[in-house]
Scaffold this active site. Structure first.
Site, PDB file in Angstrom:
ATOM      1  N   ASP A  43      -2.724   9.809   0.467  1.00  0.00           N
ATOM      2  CA  ASP A  43      -3.233   8.813   1.447  1.00  0.00           C
ATOM      3  C   ASP A  43      -4.264   9.609   2.158  1.00  0.00           C
ATOM      4  OD1 ASP A  43      -1.795   6.567   0.719  1.00  0.00           O
ATOM      5  OD2 ASP A  43      -0.287   7.405   1.901  1.00  0.00           O
ATOM      6  N   TYR A 158       1.788   6.424  11.716  1.00  0.00           N
ATOM      7  CA  TYR A 158       2.018   6.812  12.841  1.00  0.00           C
ATOM      8  C   TYR A 158       2.651   5.999  13.755  1.00  0.00           C
ATOM      9  CZ  TYR A 158       1.602   9.877  17.014  1.00  0.00           C
ATOM     10  OH  TYR A 158       1.859  10.766  18.223  1.00  0.00           O
TER      11      TYR A 158
END
Length: 256
Positions: A43, A158
């Protein structure tokens, strides 16, 4: 059928090995000639590749294949039938964020972000932030370790770790999520339309320094940040029909 295809790979050994397998089997072209791109890595490498395209203002559809760790934004790596897979791949449009960042010294930086833009305290002292939505003050003072604004594509990264909500792809929403908020105690964030202008003003910026991080790029000692959605430069990710990004994001809501 796909047009001209370029191939890029991260420096990780698994990605390099995959590139060595693929190159003799398919007629790849230079990136400057390509109509689409295959990216081998994780990613992080995919985000890096997308940022490079934004910087160069030439965005190509990207079909990522996982040769990294998690690979949430990637397809499964397979050598066989690659052209057939690309030909039937489902496209998903991603609208990056734009952070208009001004530092205490007066420097101005314009940074894109595909997952999120986060503000983080630089020292042991809590950050103190004024939060404005479309230039209307919503929080006079948010005392916290930080705060972030996430896109639907980035809402499972996140943002999710900070107890933010998962946003369905295509929801046209942004997640505004505090990181370890101290005051006001009951504020746990907000969902806002993608068209919203989100501004953070740093209080006591010299005493309580704050940095702004747009995906992997950091600007330190900031004074103010204006975050908007940049619909002028959409990015296209390609996925196998049986494993699209929208399904992955939806399934994350049921993982315990």
């Amino acid at each position: 059928m796909p047009g001209k295809i370029a191939l890029v790979a991260s420096t990780a050994p698994a990605a390099q090995e995959a590139e060595a397998e693929l190159r003799p089997l398919y007629d790849f072209v230079d990136l400057a000639e390509a109509d689409m791109l295959i990216a081998l890595g994780g990613d992080g490498f995919l985000l890096q590749t997308l940022h490079q395209m934004l910087d160069q203002r030439r965005t190509l559809p990207v079909f990522g294949m996982n040769r990294g760790t998690i690979g949430f934004l990637m397809n499964e790596f397979r050598v066989e039938n690659l052209l057939d897979r690309v030909g039937v791949a489902r496209p998903f449009l991603i609208h990056p964020l734009q952070g208009d960042i001004t530092t205490v010294s007066g420097e101005r930086h314009i940074l894109p972000a595909i997952n999120e833009i986060s503000l983080l305290r630089e020292t042991r002292q809590a950050a103190k932030l004024e939060v404005l939505i479309n230039e209307r003050q919503m929080l006079e003072e948010l005392a916290c370790d930080g705060v972030l604004v996430a896109t639907p594509a980035g809402s499972t990264a996140y943002n999710l770790s900070a107890n933010g909500p998962i946003l369905p792809l295509g929801s046209d929403l942004l997640a505004l999520t505090p990181i370890s908020p101290f005051r006001p105690r009951r504020w746990r964030g907000a969902l806002v339309p993608e068209s919203t202008r989100i501004r953070f003003n740093i209080r006591e910026a010299a005493k309580r320094p704050v940095s702004a991080v747009a995906d992997q790029r950091e600007i330190r000692d900031i004074k103010t940040v204006l975050i908007t959605s940049d619909r002028s430069r959409p990015l296209t990710l390609l996925f196998d029909p049986d494993h699209g990004l929208d399904e992955r994001i939806a399934m994350e809501q049921f993982i315990v």
